[in-house]
Motif scaffolding. Structure first.
Motif, PDB file in Angstrom:
ATOM      1  N   THR A  66       0.857  -1.180   0.000  1.00  9.26           N
ATOM      2  CA  THR A  66       0.000   0.000   0.000  1.00  9.26           C
ATOM      3  C   THR A  66       0.898   1.235   0.000  1.00  9.26           C
ATOM      4  OG1 THR A  66      -1.796  -1.184   1.052  1.00  9.26           O
ATOM      5  CG2 THR A  66      -1.826   1.227   1.229  1.00  9.26           C
ATOM      6  N   VAL A  67       0.907   1.931  -1.132  1.00  2.00           N
ATOM      7  CA  VAL A  67       1.811   3.074  -1.330  1.00  2.00           C
ATOM      8  C   VAL A  67       1.331   4.250  -0.497  1.00  2.00           C
ATOM      9  CG1 VAL A  67       2.758   4.653  -3.078  1.00  2.00           C
ATOM     10  CG2 VAL A  67       2.314   2.256  -3.676  1.00  2.00           C
ATOM     11  N   GLN A  68       0.032   4.457  -0.516  1.00  4.90           N
ATOM     12  CA  GLN A  68      -0.625   5.391   0.388  1.00  4.90           C
ATOM     13  C   GLN A  68      -2.072   4.935   0.477  1.00  4.90           C
ATOM     14  OE1 GLN A  68       0.178   9.059  -2.028  1.00  4.90           O
ATOM     15  NE2 GLN A  68      -2.008   9.367  -1.804  1.00  4.90           N
ATOM     16  N   PRO A  69      -2.853   5.445   1.415  1.00  2.00           N
ATOM     17  CA  PRO A  69      -4.209   4.909   1.557  1.00  2.00           C
ATOM     18  C   PRO A  69      -4.960   4.910   0.217  1.00  2.00           C
ATOM     19  CG  PRO A  69      -3.691   6.360   3.386  1.00  2.00           C
ATOM     20  CD  PRO A  69      -2.540   6.469   2.428  1.00  2.00           C
ATOM     21  N   GLY A  70      -5.475   3.746  -0.154  1.00  3.16           N
ATOM     22  CA  GLY A  70      -6.247   3.640  -1.387  1.00  3.16           C
ATOM     23  C   GLY A  70      -5.429   3.459  -2.646  1.00  3.16           C
ATOM     24  N   ASP A  92     -19.738   3.741  -7.852  1.00  2.00           N
ATOM     25  CA  ASP A  92     -20.060   2.377  -7.392  1.00  2.00           C
ATOM     26  C   ASP A  92     -18.908   1.749  -6.611  1.00  2.00           C
ATOM     27  OD1 ASP A  92     -22.329   2.754  -8.875  1.00  2.00           O
ATOM     28  OD2 ASP A  92     -21.511   1.718 -10.633  1.00  2.00           O
ATOM     29  N   ASN A  93     -17.999   2.588  -6.054  1.00  2.00           N
ATOM     30  CA  ASN A  93     -16.919   2.044  -5.252  1.00  2.00           C
ATOM     31  C   ASN A  93     -15.995   1.121  -6.053  1.00  2.00           C
ATOM     32  OD1 ASN A  93     -15.574   1.937  -2.824  1.00  2.00           O
ATOM     33  ND2 ASN A  93     -16.643   0.100  -2.127  1.00  2.00           N
ATOM     34  N   GLY A  94     -15.985   1.294  -7.384  1.00  2.00           N
ATOM     35  CA  GLY A  94     -15.146   0.432  -8.225  1.00  2.00           C
ATOM     36  C   GLY A  94     -13.678   0.759  -8.062  1.00  2.00           C
ATOM     37  N   ASP A 143     -14.691  -5.968  -8.441  1.00  5.91           N
ATOM     38  CA  ASP A 143     -14.640  -4.533  -8.144  1.00  5.91           C
ATOM     39  C   ASP A 143     -13.879  -3.724  -9.198  1.00  5.91           C
ATOM     40  OD1 ASP A 143     -16.063  -4.838  -5.778  1.00  5.91           O
ATOM     41  OD2 ASP A 143     -14.266  -5.181  -4.585  1.00  5.91           O
ATOM     42  N   ILE A 144     -13.122  -4.418 -10.056  1.00  4.88           N
ATOM     43  CA  ILE A 144     -12.298  -3.678 -11.040  1.00  4.88           C
ATOM     44  C   ILE A 144     -13.199  -3.134 -12.149  1.00  4.88           C
ATOM     45  CG2 ILE A 144     -10.421  -3.855 -12.725  1.00  4.88           C
ATOM     46  CD1 ILE A 144      -9.281  -6.130 -10.984  1.00  4.88           C
ATOM     47  N   SER A 145     -13.397  -1.831 -12.157  1.00  9.48           N
ATOM     48  CA  SER A 145     -14.345  -1.244 -13.114  1.00  9.48           C
ATOM     49  C   SER A 145     -13.650  -0.594 -14.303  1.00  9.48           C
ATOM     50  CB  SER A 145     -15.229  -0.223 -12.399  1.00  9.48           C
ATOM     51  OG  SER A 145     -14.442   0.717 -11.688  1.00  9.48           O
ATOM     52  N   HIS A 146     -12.406  -0.103 -14.111  1.00 10.38           N
ATOM     53  CA  HIS A 146     -11.680   0.576 -15.192  1.00 10.38           C
ATOM     54  C   HIS A 146     -10.241   0.073 -15.197  1.00 10.38           C
ATOM     55  CE1 HIS A 146     -14.836   3.748 -15.548  1.00 10.38           C
ATOM     56  NE2 HIS A 146     -14.988   3.479 -14.265  1.00 10.38           N
ATOM     57  N   ILE A 147      -9.698  -0.195 -16.386  1.00 11.84           N
ATOM     58  CA  ILE A 147      -8.292  -0.606 -16.499  1.00 11.84           C
ATOM     59  C   ILE A 147      -7.586   0.343 -17.464  1.00 11.84           C
ATOM     60  CG2 ILE A 147      -6.681  -2.494 -16.943  1.00 11.84           C
ATOM     61  CD1 ILE A 147      -9.050  -4.447 -16.587  1.00 11.84           C
ATOM     62  N   LEU A 148      -6.674   1.145 -16.910  1.00 12.84           N
ATOM     63  CA  LEU A 148      -5.932   2.132 -17.692  1.00 12.84           C
ATOM     64  C   LEU A 148      -4.574   1.529 -18.039  1.00 12.84           C
ATOM     65  CD1 LEU A 148      -6.575   5.315 -15.479  1.00 12.84           C
ATOM     66  CD2 LEU A 148      -8.118   4.184 -17.093  1.00 12.84           C
ATOM     67  N   VAL A 149      -4.342   1.256 -19.308  1.00 15.39           N
ATOM     68  CA  VAL A 149      -3.129   0.551 -19.711  1.00 15.39           C
ATOM     69  C   VAL A 149      -2.122   1.572 -20.246  1.00 15.39           C
ATOM     70  CG1 VAL A 149      -2.213  -1.325 -21.140  1.00 15.39           C
ATOM     71  CG2 VAL A 149      -4.547  -1.464 -20.233  1.00 15.39           C
TER      72      VAL A 149
END
Ligand SMILES: [Zn+2]
Length: 346
Positions: free
Chosen positions: A17-21, A48-50, A80-86
């Motif tokens: 955990t690099v920083q919270p969240g 939606d907490n994704g 929970d994974i809603s978006h994947i930025l590649v």
């Protein structure tokens, strides 16, 4: 070029955990070269907490398992994974994003500069690195290109090379009230992008800025040509126009300053440019001949001790350095019999 020796505790399975969240999760790769690719899980951004995930990993069962375990460790799950930025189209970054989308319906993003290459890949239907092999032939290393052509490239799997949901240019993505700036950084690939979190002072750098190794330049499955190193150096300098941040790379540990590493990489390339010019000497040589004169990786390994794949990266990187010397007026080039021949300007 990419040194194949970056072993370190950063690649060990688990969650940092690099920083919270904000969590760094190293996922395994099928070959032992780079050991792992970091993906980053960002909580509390999407509706939606994704979870917003940066980079996808390589689509192998071991990577899926490591990702699932990491999600459990932070009290979440795959759904929970809603978006994947590649960050770019190399298979250790992109292929698992496509696979997760098929499984979860996540939205996948990729830099628009990868689009021509991806469309060409759909036509070629081959995992052979045609662009890099063409560069290799022009560099005077046809025999090496033939050897690599005969090697097994794992077979073409069209299902991992589907287009993203969204092509990205220089723009800002908004997740709730949080912003991520998309900065195109061509060089490592034509369409590489980094994601800059200016609110939190974090740079998700993909393979553009790596803490321990020098990113390979212009390893392309499709088109050859262009000016990958000149683009790369421009893309490095571009980073200094933004405030300094922590560096969250795709390979290697998180470090405190992206700018410090950018400065080191620029110095490294200045040094390689000077050495390439010295190796050229008073002769007219192709890039293959110059590459054989130089030491490789941080250990200055002789060219002949590299395996065929790394020899390809070494020759193509030498060609890229010589092309920058031509752009800067320090050398000239003539295309003779299908091979670029370089001569130092006196
Ligand atoms: Zn990578």
């Amino acid at each position: 070029m990419t040194a194949r020796f970056d072993q370190g505790p950063w690649a060990a399975a688990g969650v940092q955990t690099v920083q919270p969240g904000v969590h760094r999760v190293p996922l395994p790769l099928p070959h032992d070269g780079l050991h792992a690719v970091n993906v980053y899980l960002l909580e509390n951004l999407a509706e939606d907490n994704g979870i917003v995930m940066i980079d996808g990993g390589w689509a192998i069962p071991e990577a899926r398992k490591a990702l699932e375990e990491a999600l459990v460790a932070i009290g979440r799950d795959l759904g929970d994974i809603s978006h994947i930025l590649v960050t770019h189209i190399h298979r250790d970054h992109y292929t698992n994003a496509v696979e997760l989308r098929r499984l979860l319906g996540s939205r996948v993003y990729l830099g628009a500069g990868e689009r021509p290459g991806l469309e060409m890949l759909e036509r070629l239907r081959s995992d052979e690195p045609a662009g890099s092999l063409e560069t290799l032939r022009r560099a005077g290393a046809a025999e090496l290109a033939d050897r690599i052509t005969m090697m097994d490239h794992g077979g073409y799997d069209p299902s991992v090379w589907e287009a993203p949901d969204q092509w990205l240019g220089a723009e800002t993505l908004r997740f709730g009230d949080h912003e991520l700036r998309v900065v195109p950084t061509p060089g490592h690939t034509k369409g590489h992008v980094v994601y800059l979190d200016e609110q939190r002072g974090l740079l998700f750098a993909g393979d553009h800025v790596l803490p321990h190794i020098t990113p390979s330049i212009g390893f392309e499955l499709t088109e050859a040509g262009g000016r990958p190193l000149a683009d790369y150096l421009d893309s490095l300098r571009l980073m200094t126009r933004y405030a300094d941040t922590r560096l969250l790379p795709a390979h290697g540990p998180v470090t405190d300053s992206a700018h410090t590493r950018v400065a080191e990489l620029l110095t490294h390339h200045d040094d390689r440019l000077a050495k390439s010019l010295t190796a050229l000497g008073e002769e007219t040589l192709d890039a293959h001949a110059v590459a054989r004169e130089l030491g490789w990786t941080r250990r200055e390994v002789p060219f002949g001790d590299l395996n065929a794949f790394n020899q390809m990266l070494a020759v193509n990187e030498t060609a890229a350095h010589l092309d920058v010397l031509v752009l800067r007026g320090r050398a000239t080039v003539a295309f003779v019999g299908g091979v670029n021949q370089y001569t130092r300007v006196r």
